[in-house]
Design a protein around this motif. Sequence first.
Motif, short mmCIF file in Angstrom:
data_model
loop_
_atom_site.label_atom_id
_atom_site.label_comp_id
_atom_site.label_asym_id
_atom_site.label_seq_id
_atom_site.Cartn_x
_atom_site.Cartn_y
_atom_site.Cartn_z
N TYR A 1 30.29 43.86 47.66
CA TYR A 1 31.28 42.82 47.35
C TYR A 1 31.29 41.72 48.41
O TYR A 1 31.88 40.66 48.19
CB TYR A 1 32.70 43.42 47.27
CG TYR A 1 32.89 44.50 46.24
CD1 TYR A 1 31.95 44.77 45.25
CD2 TYR A 1 34.05 45.29 46.27
CE1 TYR A 1 32.15 45.77 44.33
CE2 TYR A 1 34.26 46.28 45.34
CZ TYR A 1 33.32 46.53 44.38
OH TYR A 1 33.53 47.52 43.47
N TRP B 1 36.66 44.06 43.67
CA TRP B 1 35.44 43.60 43.00
C TRP B 1 35.67 42.19 42.46
O TRP B 1 36.72 41.90 41.88
CB TRP B 1 35.07 44.56 41.87
CG TRP B 1 33.88 44.13 41.07
CD1 TRP B 1 32.68 43.71 41.56
CD2 TRP B 1 33.78 44.10 39.65
NE1 TRP B 1 31.82 43.42 40.52
CE2 TRP B 1 32.47 43.65 39.33
CE3 TRP B 1 34.66 44.42 38.61
CZ2 TRP B 1 32.02 43.49 38.02
CZ3 TRP B 1 34.21 44.27 37.30
CH2 TRP B 1 32.91 43.81 37.02
N GLN B 2 34.73 41.30 42.69
CA GLN B 2 34.78 39.91 42.25
C GLN B 2 35.87 39.09 42.94
O GLN B 2 36.17 37.97 42.52
CB GLN B 2 34.93 39.80 40.72
CG GLN B 2 33.72 40.34 39.97
CD GLN B 2 33.83 40.19 38.47
OE1 GLN B 2 34.92 40.25 37.91
NE2 GLN B 2 32.70 40.02 37.81
N HIS C 1 27.27 53.77 45.20
CA HIS C 1 27.78 52.80 44.23
C HIS C 1 27.23 53.02 42.82
O HIS C 1 27.91 52.70 41.84
CB HIS C 1 27.47 51.37 44.71
CG HIS C 1 28.46 50.37 44.24
ND1 HIS C 1 28.72 49.20 44.91
CD2 HIS C 1 29.28 50.35 43.17
CE1 HIS C 1 29.65 48.50 44.27
NE2 HIS C 1 30.00 49.19 43.21
N TYR D 1 37.48 51.97 37.49
CA TYR D 1 37.37 50.55 37.78
C TYR D 1 37.42 49.78 36.45
O TYR D 1 37.10 50.32 35.40
CB TYR D 1 36.14 50.21 38.62
CG TYR D 1 34.78 50.30 37.97
CD1 TYR D 1 34.32 49.29 37.13
CD2 TYR D 1 33.93 51.36 38.24
CE1 TYR D 1 33.06 49.34 36.56
CE2 TYR D 1 32.67 51.43 37.68
CZ TYR D 1 32.24 50.41 36.83
OH TYR D 1 30.99 50.48 36.27
N THR E 1 36.92 48.65 48.30
CA THR E 1 35.94 47.59 48.49
C THR E 1 34.55 48.20 48.41
O THR E 1 34.37 49.35 48.04
CB THR E 1 36.18 46.84 49.83
OG1 THR E 1 35.26 45.74 49.92
CG2 THR E 1 36.00 47.76 51.03
#
Length: 275
Positions: A56, A27-28, A114, A200, A52
């Motif tokens: 993303y 992420w990011q 998600h 996360y 992933t």
Amino acid sequence: MIFMAILTDTYTLANGVAIPKIGFGTWQVQPGQEAYNAVTEALKIGYRHIDTAYAYRNEADVGRAIRDSGIKREDIFVTTKLPAEIKEYDAALDTFNESMANLDIGYVDLYLIHAPWPWGQRGTDHTKGNIAVWSAFEEIYRTGRARTIGISNFAVKDMQAILDHAQVAPMVNQIHWSVGYTEPEITKFAQDHGMLVEAYSPLGTGRLIGNKHIQAVADHYGVSTAQLALRYCIQKGVLPLPRSINPDHIRANQDIDGFTINTEDMRALDELHLR
């Protein structure tokens, strides 16, 4: 190279599939060379669990790094996620096929919804759409293109709605989880219903790093606050997904085998509230 055991230790999901106890989050991590390099470094160090998502925009780079690694596909556990905005059966199947094409690795090990609501509409009710999407997930699971299926960011009511209609129950709920932000009701409900909780942002998007209380406990064990925070996840039976593009941090984040947080310190960490 001798890899730390934490990278090869596993949890067992409800259908018997093994999942490495620590994963590498993306992420990011910017699509393109940054994502490719980060995943390449993580695999080189010994990570065997890569996370992933379609959102993303780095699935293709993750897949390329996996293919280029020389590591057998079956030795790497790969997760991706359906965009939160998609709440229709056919659209879910179509987007999964896009993710499969992006990754180009044959199958995924875990596929997640998600979020229960589209981004920007947090807390809105999309129960009907989530049930339709879950039916698509069950179809994907039956084909073997996803070895396990699950959810992300689901609260108790959202999980219950899926369970009320599911033929195959979710095996994972991936949520924002860290020291001081442990979502006890969601965690207990998920675990009571056979779901592994994945964390996360297990470092609290960086806010844990400078926390004096966590630092004091970390100093007691001679480790960093990041290492302590990740060890805390493991001792709680939660799977952390740290992310970094810094090779030193990628390496340090998995170096958590050499200590165990004692009961007193675990209790002190449990009592922190860092929302």
